[in-house]
Design a protein around this motif. Structure first.
Motif, PDB file in Angstrom:
ATOM      1  N   VAL A 179     -29.423 -20.924   4.403  1.00 52.06           N
ATOM      2  CA  VAL A 179     -30.229 -19.860   4.996  1.00 52.06           C
ATOM      3  C   VAL A 179     -31.659 -19.947   4.472  1.00 52.06           C
ATOM      4  O   VAL A 179     -31.878 -20.281   3.307  1.00 52.06           O
ATOM      5  CB  VAL A 179     -29.598 -18.464   4.701  1.00 52.06           C
ATOM      6  N   HIS A 183     -33.585 -19.079   9.977  1.00 53.10           N
ATOM      7  CA  HIS A 183     -32.694 -20.224  10.109  1.00 53.10           C
ATOM      8  C   HIS A 183     -31.428 -19.979   9.302  1.00 53.10           C
ATOM      9  O   HIS A 183     -31.501 -19.663   8.107  1.00 53.10           O
ATOM     10  CB  HIS A 183     -33.378 -21.505   9.607  1.00 53.10           C
ATOM     11  N   VAL A 184     -30.283 -20.099   9.967  1.00 57.11           N
ATOM     12  CA  VAL A 184     -28.981 -20.046   9.304  1.00 57.11           C
ATOM     13  C   VAL A 184     -28.155 -21.214   9.823  1.00 57.11           C
ATOM     14  O   VAL A 184     -27.947 -21.334  11.032  1.00 57.11           O
ATOM     15  CB  VAL A 184     -28.233 -18.723   9.572  1.00 57.11           C
ATOM     16  N   HIS A 216     -28.265 -13.826  10.676  1.00 55.41           N
ATOM     17  CA  HIS A 216     -28.808 -14.423  11.901  1.00 55.41           C
ATOM     18  C   HIS A 216     -29.872 -13.534  12.532  1.00 55.41           C
ATOM     19  O   HIS A 216     -30.853 -14.026  13.100  1.00 55.41           O
ATOM     20  CB  HIS A 216     -27.676 -14.683  12.899  1.00 55.41           C
TER      21      HIS A 216
END
Length: 319
Positions: A210, A277-278, A272
């Protein structure tokens, strides 16, 4: 093993040559009779073998109880074509000091060792061979193979190797139990292509990467709150540089639970929503006991009851 694979015996890439701790981990996953073993020169090559289709799976070290995360593995999984983790195994780690027959401990000036092996034997080396020079190796048995391969001169006289490599490569033992911590263990993971996910067992682990939602004060706390408020306990969290500029880091995380658990699913959705960004890297059975107890109010039944209550509010049937 779940995940996509070609027909026939599954192909496993791993850090070779024979006798490495990685091979010991692979043998816990699939025997040589059940699978085709594909030794690789480094862990990145093992992972890329899956991406390229050369292998169906890879077995790689991801975490050491002494050195923490294996950066090359964490970084390779965090970028490029997405792969997933399908399982994990633990291997106890001990080392012996090996050399060619006729070599005495007093003859040793240079020792070849994988960087993680060197780190795990640092105090013993300082006490017994304080002037010795480290010659880095690509794996724990690569120098053993060189020592046994021919009589030609090498840039080292001895090597730190797994005890099993002594007989395999026909080497003499200069010292045993040279690791500083006899309880050291390395965690290995099975890497494959996205596909069918390992079923929830009730004792699972979820791994993801993450990026923080901002570079402002409290950004890390905001990210962690998505997990803490839903009762998701972490067994590992490590920062890794994103690489595009100084001061920008991503976080590699192991969370207790499965993506099918309500608390984990809710936490991932929260990440999310707020993080740029995950990358989900899989949910799989864990091999050790969970570190924390399930917090009251965070079981699947609690989430289901709360959702039913909310639906009743929207429908005007509950208050």
């Amino acid at each position: 093993m779940t995940g996509q694979q070609a027909p026939g015996r599954p192909r496993y890439a791993y850090l070779g040559p024979a006798g490495t701790f990685t091979e010991a981990a692979l043998r816990q996953v699939a025997s040589p009779e059940e699978a085709e073993y594909l030794p690789q020169v480094d862990v990145v090559s093992a992972i890329e073998a899956v991406r390229s289709g050369i292998a169906d799976f890879a077995v790689v070290a991801i975490e050491s109880s002494i050195e923490g995360g294996v950066n090359a593995v964490l970084d390779t999984l965090a970028s490029g074509e997405r792969l997933v983790l399908l399982g994990e195994v633990l291997v106890p780690v001990t080392f012996s000091l090996a050399a060619r027959a006729g070599t005495a401990l007093s003859d040793v000036r240079r020792i070849s060792a994988h960087p993680h092996a060197w780190a795990q034997c640092r105090r013993w080396l300082a006490a017994h061979l304080p002037e010795v020079v480290h010659v880095p190796a690509t794996s724990n048995t690569a120098p053993a193979a060189l020592l046994s391969g021919s009589a030609e001169a090498l840039p080292f006289e001895a090597a730190l190797v797994p005890p099993s490599a002594l007989d395999h490569y026909g080497l003499a033992t200069l010292a045993t139990h040279v690791a500083d911590n006899e309880r050291a263990v390395t965690r290995f993971v099975v890497v494959g292509r996205p596909g069918d996910m390992p079923a929830r067992t009730g004792a699972d682990k979820t791994t993801f990467v993450v990026h923080l939602p901002s570079n402002q004060a409290g950004a890390l706390l905001e990210m962690l709150e998505q997990l803490a408020t839903r009762g998701v306990n972490l067994s590992r969290i490590e920062s890794r540089p994103i690489g595009d500029s100084l001061g920008r880091y991503s976080f590699s995380v192991d969370a207790e639970g499965h993506v099918e658990d309500e608390r984990v699913a809710e936490a991932l959705m929260g990440l999310h929503r707020m993080c740029p960004h995950v990358r989900f890297l899989g949910s799989y059975p864990r091999v050790d006991a969970p570190h924390g107890d399930l917090r009251p109010g965070t079981s699947d039944a609690d989430f289901t009851a709360a959702r039913a209550w909310l639906e009743g509010l929207r429908a005007g049937t509950t208050g």
